[in-house]
Scaffold this active site. Structure first.
Site, mmCIF file in Angstrom:
data_model
loop_
_atom_site.group_PDB
_atom_site.id
_atom_site.type_symbol
_atom_site.label_atom_id
_atom_site.label_comp_id
_atom_site.label_asym_id
_atom_site.label_seq_id
_atom_site.Cartn_x
_atom_site.Cartn_y
_atom_site.Cartn_z
ATOM 1 N N GLY A 12 0.821 -1.201 0.000
ATOM 2 C CA GLY A 12 0.000 0.000 0.000
ATOM 3 C C GLY A 12 0.855 1.250 0.000
ATOM 4 O O GLY A 12 2.097 1.181 0.058
ATOM 5 N N ASP A 13 0.188 2.400 -0.128
ATOM 6 C CA ASP A 13 0.866 3.714 -0.135
ATOM 7 C C ASP A 13 1.860 3.841 -1.283
ATOM 8 O O ASP A 13 2.885 4.516 -1.160
ATOM 9 C CB ASP A 13 1.594 3.971 1.204
ATOM 10 C CG ASP A 13 0.659 3.815 2.382
ATOM 11 O OD1 ASP A 13 -0.474 4.292 2.277
ATOM 12 O OD2 ASP A 13 1.053 3.193 3.381
ATOM 13 N N GLY A 15 1.292 5.354 -4.014
ATOM 14 C CA GLY A 15 1.041 6.605 -4.750
ATOM 15 C C GLY A 15 -0.032 6.407 -5.812
ATOM 16 O O GLY A 15 -0.015 7.071 -6.852
ATOM 17 N N LYS A 16 -0.982 5.514 -5.512
ATOM 18 C CA LYS A 16 -2.025 5.203 -6.492
ATOM 19 C C LYS A 16 -2.938 6.396 -6.770
ATOM 20 O O LYS A 16 -3.421 6.562 -7.878
ATOM 21 C CB LYS A 16 -2.866 4.012 -6.004
ATOM 22 C CG LYS A 16 -2.067 2.723 -5.894
ATOM 23 C CD LYS A 16 -2.924 1.583 -5.380
ATOM 24 C CE LYS A 16 -3.389 1.732 -3.967
ATOM 25 N NZ LYS A 16 -2.338 1.662 -2.931
ATOM 26 N N GLY A 40 -6.010 6.018 2.162
ATOM 27 C CA GLY A 40 -5.794 7.462 2.100
ATOM 28 C C GLY A 40 -5.103 7.766 0.790
ATOM 29 O O GLY A 40 -3.906 7.550 0.664
ATOM 30 N N HIS A 41 -5.869 8.195 -0.207
ATOM 31 C CA HIS A 41 -5.291 8.449 -1.522
ATOM 32 C C HIS A 41 -5.065 9.951 -1.703
ATOM 33 O O HIS A 41 -6.020 10.726 -1.736
ATOM 34 C CB HIS A 41 -6.199 7.877 -2.617
ATOM 35 C CG HIS A 41 -6.233 6.379 -2.600
ATOM 36 N ND1 HIS A 41 -7.056 5.613 -3.374
ATOM 37 C CD2 HIS A 41 -5.504 5.492 -1.865
ATOM 38 C CE1 HIS A 41 -6.831 4.325 -3.120
ATOM 39 N NE2 HIS A 41 -5.901 4.239 -2.203
ATOM 40 N N GLN A 224 -5.026 -0.012 -0.695
ATOM 41 C CA GLN A 224 -3.984 -0.836 -0.042
ATOM 42 C C GLN A 224 -3.057 -1.465 -1.109
ATOM 43 O O GLN A 224 -2.943 -0.905 -2.183
ATOM 44 C CB GLN A 224 -4.604 -1.900 0.871
ATOM 45 C CG GLN A 224 -5.236 -1.339 2.141
ATOM 46 C CD GLN A 224 -6.679 -0.908 1.957
ATOM 47 O OE1 GLN A 224 -7.461 -1.610 1.355
ATOM 48 N NE2 GLN A 224 -7.036 0.248 2.479
ATOM 49 N N GLY A 302 -1.543 9.134 10.043
ATOM 50 C CA GLY A 302 -0.377 9.966 10.351
ATOM 51 C C GLY A 302 0.783 9.158 10.937
ATOM 52 O O GLY A 302 1.813 9.722 11.301
ATOM 53 N N ASP A 333 12.520 10.012 -7.172
ATOM 54 C CA ASP A 333 13.302 11.179 -6.724
ATOM 55 C C ASP A 333 13.760 11.058 -5.268
ATOM 56 O O ASP A 333 14.768 11.658 -4.888
ATOM 57 C CB ASP A 333 12.465 12.459 -6.888
ATOM 58 C CG ASP A 333 11.150 12.352 -6.142
ATOM 59 O OD1 ASP A 333 10.372 11.425 -6.449
ATOM 60 O OD2 ASP A 333 10.925 13.170 -5.217
HETATM 61 P P1 IMP Z 1 -6.999 -2.349 8.562
HETATM 62 O O1 IMP Z 1 -7.220 -2.344 7.096
HETATM 63 O O2 IMP Z 1 -7.316 -1.039 9.221
HETATM 64 O O3 IMP Z 1 -7.688 -3.501 9.223
HETATM 65 O O4 IMP Z 1 -5.425 -2.573 8.825
HETATM 66 C C1 IMP Z 1 -4.786 -3.807 8.518
HETATM 67 C C2 IMP Z 1 -3.366 -3.577 8.024
HETATM 68 O O5 IMP Z 1 -3.406 -2.923 6.754
HETATM 69 C C3 IMP Z 1 -2.529 -2.652 8.907
HETATM 70 O O6 IMP Z 1 -1.178 -3.076 8.845
HETATM 71 C C4 IMP Z 1 -2.659 -1.295 8.259
HETATM 72 O O7 IMP Z 1 -1.585 -0.442 8.557
HETATM 73 C C5 IMP Z 1 -2.680 -1.698 6.794
HETATM 74 N N1 IMP Z 1 -3.388 -0.733 5.941
HETATM 75 C C6 IMP Z 1 -4.712 -0.547 5.831
HETATM 76 N N2 IMP Z 1 -4.997 0.407 4.944
HETATM 77 C C7 IMP Z 1 -3.815 0.833 4.452
HETATM 78 C C8 IMP Z 1 -3.452 1.784 3.465
HETATM 79 O O8 IMP Z 1 -4.286 2.447 2.842
HETATM 80 N N3 IMP Z 1 -2.117 1.924 3.227
HETATM 81 C C9 IMP Z 1 -1.175 1.182 3.871
HETATM 82 N N4 IMP Z 1 -1.475 0.274 4.804
HETATM 83 C C10 IMP Z 1 -2.782 0.095 5.096
#
Ligand code: IMP
Length: 428
Positions: A12-13, A15-16, A40-41, A224, A302, A333
């Site tokens: 996840g994260d 940069g989608k 969080g996009h 994710q 955060g 970068d």
């Molecule tokens: P949950 O989806 O809140 O149940 O979290 C389960 C796992 O997925 C945890 O390790 C979170 O940090 C991770 N996770 C959930 N949503 C995201 C996301 O949008 N980006 C990165 N990690 C995520």
């Protein structure tokens, strides 16, 4: 454009949000198919930076219709807040946002349950976002979930909520020793939410299939990343939904034969939020440097993200299970100032080198990464406007990533703004 699924190929994260925003200019529909407001996009526009949690990142293009599919779990309060935030900035969602009546709801007791389970001694700590995602999907699988459609039949809603609370309140009382939830408060709050979201609610499977008949194009927005998929991820350190491309069919009602192209998004290095094994994780000093440069803090919670080298074993597995045909690399970068850059090409375990991603998180935790080291390019790539003008060593690094994961790179991102995006089609 052909129908396209955009899926995260790491944890996840990747940069989608930015990539979906760019691709959705040419899409008629942008659809979220799983997850909830745990996502969080981030999208940076001329009018400011937006972090979207539930509403698809295509919402900034007036002609694009945005759909929240049946595979998403919806916290209606979070959805209403997001609609208001967008409208306050002059972005109207009326007539452009559609929410599946089959989507399951998140209730306050899901959020509390999520946090209590995390803190309970003796339970595995996942490091969830605390948004009630797992407990809502848990109810769905147990067949005790409440869906959006239920809100519009007051007798059914009353009955289902009573039954759900009966069980949940016993758990809260007897196991966690916390206050019980009051039926009347939730019931009346959710009827109010139901009224507000009603204009957006419909059978989105019918909407999308009718769109397909009219030859409209659909962009499926994964949330994710593959290694957080409940089946293919590093279980149990995963989220509770089908993140992988196959989830796009399940979570929307669009047949698998109509999904089209599969695009994987990867960061030029690796990050992970929450608990779980992470073989290529940096030492604290480099972690601090890259976290600062890459602004690696969760867009939803955060929390500081854990950072590490690019893991080709992890991404190659993602390419396989998603059927990824093209790769987008983001945040190259961030590596600009490094003298040496490593890529993980295998894992050492029990004296042997393995090149396939192990199913067991226990085994993965014990794996030692096998690296190859590349010389850094030591120059600023964030202002480069054409792929041909990129430093040769950065191109070598990208070529190597592409070869290792067995997929071509078509797009490169070197900053959060749209003009910091380079197409590689003229690369040869
Ligand atoms: P949950 O989806 O809140 O149940 O979290 C389960 C796992 O997925 C945890 O390790 C979170 O940090 C991770 N996770 C959930 N949503 C995201 C996301 O949008 N980006 C990165 N990690 C995520």
């Amino acid at each position: 454009m052909p129908n396209t699924v955009v899926v995260g190929a790491q944890w996840g994260d990747e940069g989608k949000g930015k990539i979906i925003d760019i691709l959705s200019k040419d899409a008629d529909y942008v659809v979220r198919y799983q997850g909830g407001n745990n996502a969080g996009h981030t999208v940076v526009k001329a009018c400011g930076e937006f972090v979207l949690h539930l509403i698809p990142s295509g919402i900034f293009h007036k002609r694009t219709r945005c759909v929240i599919g049946n595979g998403v779990v919806v916290d209606p309060q979070a959805l209403i807040e997001e609609i208001h935030k967008l409208e306050d900035k002059g972005i109207s969602v009326k007539g452009r946002l559609f929410v599946s009546e089959r989507a399951h709801l998140i209730f306050p007791y899901h959020r509390i349950y999520d946090r209590l389970r995390e803190d309970k001694k003796g339970f595995i700590k996942i490091g969830t976002t605390g948004r009630g995602i797992g407990p809502s999907y848990g109810d769905k699988a147990l067949r005790s979930g409440i869906r959006i459609v239920d809100l519009y039949d007051e007798t059914t809603f009353r009955h289902k909520l009573e039954k759900s609370l009966l069980e949940k309140n016993e758990i809260f009382d007897k196991i966690y020793h916390v206050e019980r939830f009051d039926f009347d408060t939730i019931y009346s709050d959710y009827l109010k939410f139901a009224k507000i979201i009603k204009p957006y609610v419909c059978d989105t499977a019918i909407l999308l299939n009718q769109a397909l008949k009219k030859k409209k194009s659909i962009l499926f927005e994964g949330a994710q990343g593959t290694h957080l998929d409940v089946d293919h991820g590093t279980y149990p350190f995963v989220t509770s939904s089908y993140v992988t491309a196959g989830g796009a069919a399940v979570g929307t009602g669009v047949p698998p034969t109509k999904l089209g192209k599969i695009v994987g998004v990867v960061k030029a290095y690796t990050t992970r939020v929450g608990e779980g094994p992470f073989p290529t994780e940096f030492d604290p000093e480099l972690m601090e440097e890259i976290r600062k440069k890459g602004k690696e803090f969760g867009a939803t919670t955060g929390r500081p993200r854990r950072c590490g080298w690019f893991d080709a074993v992890l991404v190659r597995y993602s390419c396989m299970v998603n059927g990824i045909q093209e790769i987008v690399v983001t945040k190259l970068d961030v590596l600009d100032d490094l003298k040496e850059i490593k890529i993980c090409i295998g894992y050492k375990t029990n004296g042997k080198v393995i090149r396939n991603f192990p199913a067991s998180s226990v085994m993965l935790k014990e794996c030692e990464p096998v690296y190859e080291t590349h010389q850094g390019w030591l120059s600023d790539t964030s202002q480069v406007k054409k792929y041909s003008a990129m430093p040769p060593r950065s191109k070598k690094y990208l070529d190597r990533l592409s070869k290792l994961v067995k997929a071509p790179i078509t797009l490169l991102s070197v900053g959060s703004h749209e003009d910091q995006t380079l197409w590689l089609s003229s690369r040869k």
